[in-house]
Write a protein that holds these residues in place. Structure first.
Motif, PDB file in Angstrom:
ATOM      1  N   TYR A   1       0.847  -1.192   0.000  1.00 38.83           N
ATOM      2  CA  TYR A   1       0.000   0.000   0.000  1.00 38.83           C
ATOM      3  C   TYR A   1       0.881   1.241   0.000  1.00 38.83           C
ATOM      4  O   TYR A   1       1.852   1.330   0.772  1.00 38.83           O
ATOM      5  CB  TYR A   1      -0.883  -0.015   1.246  1.00 38.83           C
ATOM      6  CG  TYR A   1      -1.859   1.141   1.328  1.00 38.83           C
ATOM      7  CD1 TYR A   1      -2.980   1.186   0.518  1.00 38.83           C
ATOM      8  CD2 TYR A   1      -1.655   2.179   2.243  1.00 38.83           C
ATOM      9  CE1 TYR A   1      -3.883   2.245   0.603  1.00 38.83           C
ATOM     10  CE2 TYR A   1      -2.555   3.230   2.342  1.00 38.83           C
ATOM     11  CZ  TYR A   1      -3.663   3.260   1.522  1.00 38.83           C
ATOM     12  OH  TYR A   1      -4.552   4.306   1.605  1.00 38.83           O
TER      13      TYR A   1
ATOM     14  N   SER B   1      -3.176   4.056  -2.748  1.00 40.44           N
ATOM     15  CA  SER B   1      -3.082   3.249  -3.969  1.00 40.44           C
ATOM     16  C   SER B   1      -4.301   2.352  -4.171  1.00 40.44           C
ATOM     17  O   SER B   1      -4.532   1.857  -5.269  1.00 40.44           O
ATOM     18  CB  SER B   1      -1.810   2.398  -3.928  1.00 40.44           C
ATOM     19  OG  SER B   1      -1.816   1.555  -2.787  1.00 40.44           O
ATOM     20  N   LYS B   2      -5.082   2.155  -3.110  1.00 44.88           N
ATOM     21  CA  LYS B   2      -6.292   1.350  -3.224  1.00 44.88           C
ATOM     22  C   LYS B   2      -7.198   1.676  -2.043  1.00 44.88           C
ATOM     23  O   LYS B   2      -6.784   2.337  -1.082  1.00 44.88           O
ATOM     24  CB  LYS B   2      -5.965  -0.152  -3.246  1.00 44.88           C
ATOM     25  CG  LYS B   2      -5.263  -0.641  -1.983  1.00 44.88           C
ATOM     26  CD  LYS B   2      -4.900  -2.108  -2.096  1.00 44.88           C
ATOM     27  CE  LYS B   2      -4.183  -2.587  -0.834  1.00 44.88           C
ATOM     28  NZ  LYS B   2      -3.807  -4.019  -0.924  1.00 44.88           N
ATOM     29  N   GLU B   3      -8.425   1.212  -2.103  1.00 42.66           N
ATOM     30  CA  GLU B   3      -9.340   1.440  -1.003  1.00 42.66           C
ATOM     31  C   GLU B   3      -8.884   0.678   0.230  1.00 42.66           C
ATOM     32  O   GLU B   3      -8.465  -0.476   0.141  1.00 42.66           O
ATOM     33  CB  GLU B   3     -10.752   1.013  -1.393  1.00 42.66           C
ATOM     34  CG  GLU B   3     -11.409   1.920  -2.420  1.00 42.66           C
ATOM     35  CD  GLU B   3     -12.864   1.575  -2.641  1.00 42.66           C
ATOM     36  OE1 GLU B   3     -13.307   0.535  -2.101  1.00 42.66           O
ATOM     37  OE2 GLU B   3     -13.556   2.327  -3.351  1.00 42.66           O
TER      38      GLU B   3
ATOM     39  N   LYS C   1     -10.425   5.334  -0.773  1.00 40.31           N
ATOM     40  CA  LYS C   1      -9.128   5.457  -1.421  1.00 40.31           C
ATOM     41  C   LYS C   1      -8.509   6.828  -1.187  1.00 40.31           C
ATOM     42  O   LYS C   1      -7.282   6.951  -1.129  1.00 40.31           O
ATOM     43  CB  LYS C   1      -9.283   5.209  -2.933  1.00 40.31           C
ATOM     44  CG  LYS C   1      -7.967   5.165  -3.689  1.00 40.31           C
ATOM     45  CD  LYS C   1      -8.209   4.781  -5.149  1.00 40.31           C
ATOM     46  CE  LYS C   1      -6.882   4.681  -5.902  1.00 40.31           C
ATOM     47  NZ  LYS C   1      -7.076   4.297  -7.320  1.00 40.31           N
TER      48      LYS C   1
END
Length: 360
Positions: free
Chosen positions: A54, A104-106, A152
């Motif tokens: 992450y 970078s992501k949820e 995010k």
């Protein structure tokens, strides 16, 4: 004399050949050692070559305007940022904080924030060094939470109004009360508290800070924060994988093997060089003092029809040659670093061997 020069030439070539061989071995060991180090580095790189699970970016900014008291000097009621301002002309600082978080992501996270102002007073000690003598914290905007959820990115935008005259009057009151002169700074901060719950990671308190000097003449605003921060969380396996193990084992074998081979050959070379030098010293000494009695030959004399007598000291051999007015025949065995000295009288062959041992 011609025979003497021939011997020295052969010895020099032999010595040079040994040195060249040693240089080649050492150079090869260096190359092998470097290869070993490179293998170990590949193993280290393999360990580091783990993609972060992450990553996230925090971008910060601040803007403000200065609202002025009624006056006859300025044509506008406010002044823009990044200037110097007459302290007595200031009514309020209207500040706007912005804080943007992008992952970078949820992920599951929680965040809270507030705005505080800390007034700090400094006074000089006897040595002239500035020391903190007073501080007081004020709540400007109460604590607010961003709802915990899988998101995010999120943004914070918060306004803060700073009444400059209020803090200026407070500083003057402190000076009058305690009879000291202080330098004061007002630290206005947006404080952000972030928890990345999926990674059990609690972030250190983050902030956007603006410093405003409090005095009776001129003031300004100074930014005390990083505009952009990029961070990541990477999970690495604690166990060596096969590729890492191969790199480490191969690198260690190459490196340690190269060192061992180099040490063995250097020690061996020193021993051989010492024996050769001792032999050369002995034979050169004999040639120097008794060269007129010595004839060097290329072939070992045939003693099959003679009675061989081994002489224990060089002096005895010299005496035999001088008493019988005979020459000393020298035959050299270069590979073994030794010479045989012969004195042939009638049916007797007197023999003395010159080696690296001390002359007798």
């Amino acid at each position: 004399m011609k025979k003497k020069r021939k011997y020295r030439s052969i010895t020099k070539r032999s010595y040079s050949a040994k040195n060249n061989k040693l240089y080649i071995i050492i150079f090869s060991c260096i190359i092998i050692f470097i290869i070993g180090v490179l293998f170990i580095k590949l193993g280290i790189d393999e360990r580091k070559n783990v993609e972060p699970e992450y990553t996230y970016t925090k971008e910060k900014s601040s803007n403000y305007e200065v609202l002025l008291k009624p006056n006859d000097f300025y044509e506008t009621t406010s002044l823009p940022s990044n200037l110097y301002y007459a302290s007595r002309s200031i009514d309020n600082f209207n500040i706007n904080f912005k804080y943007d978080f992008k992952g970078s992501k949820e992920t599951n996270l929680s965040c809270s924030y507030n705005v505080t102002a800390e007034l700090i007073g400094y006074a000089n000690d006897k040595s002239g060094q500035s020391k903190e003598v007073w501080s007081r914290t004020f709540d400007i905007a109460q604590n607010k939470d961003i709802q915990q959820s899988y998101i995010k990115e999120f943004s914070i935008e918060q306004d803060a109004i700073i009444n400059y005259e209020t803090y200026n009057n407070l500083v003057h009151s402190y000076e009058e009360k305690y009879g000291i002169s202080i330098d004061a700074i007002l630290k206005v901060r947006l404080n952000v508290f972030l928890n990345l719950l999926d990674f059990n990671k609690k972030e250190a308190e983050d902030y956007i800070e603006l410093d405003i000097p409090i005095n009776s003449t001129v003031t300004n605003v100074e930014e005390r924060y990083e505009n952009k921060i990029i961070d990541s969380i990477g999970l690495q396996s604690k166990n060596l994988n096969t590729k890492e193990a191969v790199y480490y084992i191969a690198g260690t074998v190459f490196a340690l093997g190269a060192i061992a081979i180099a040490i063995i050959n250097i020690r061996k070379s020193k021993i051989e060089e010492t024996l050769e030098d001792m032999y050369e010293k002995n034979i050169n000494k004999i040639l120097k003092y008794y060269g007129d009695l010595i004839v060097t030959v290329d072939n070992n004399p045939d003693l099959s029809n003679l009675q061989a007598l081994n002489i224990t000291t060089l002096d005895d051999l010299i005496d035999v040659a001088e008493q019988n007015k005979a020459v000393i025949i020298r035959y050299e065995e270069l590979k073994e670093d030794k010479s045989h000295l012969y004195v042939i009288v009638d049916k007797y062959a007197y023999i003395y061997e010159v080696t690296a041992d001390e002359l007798k």
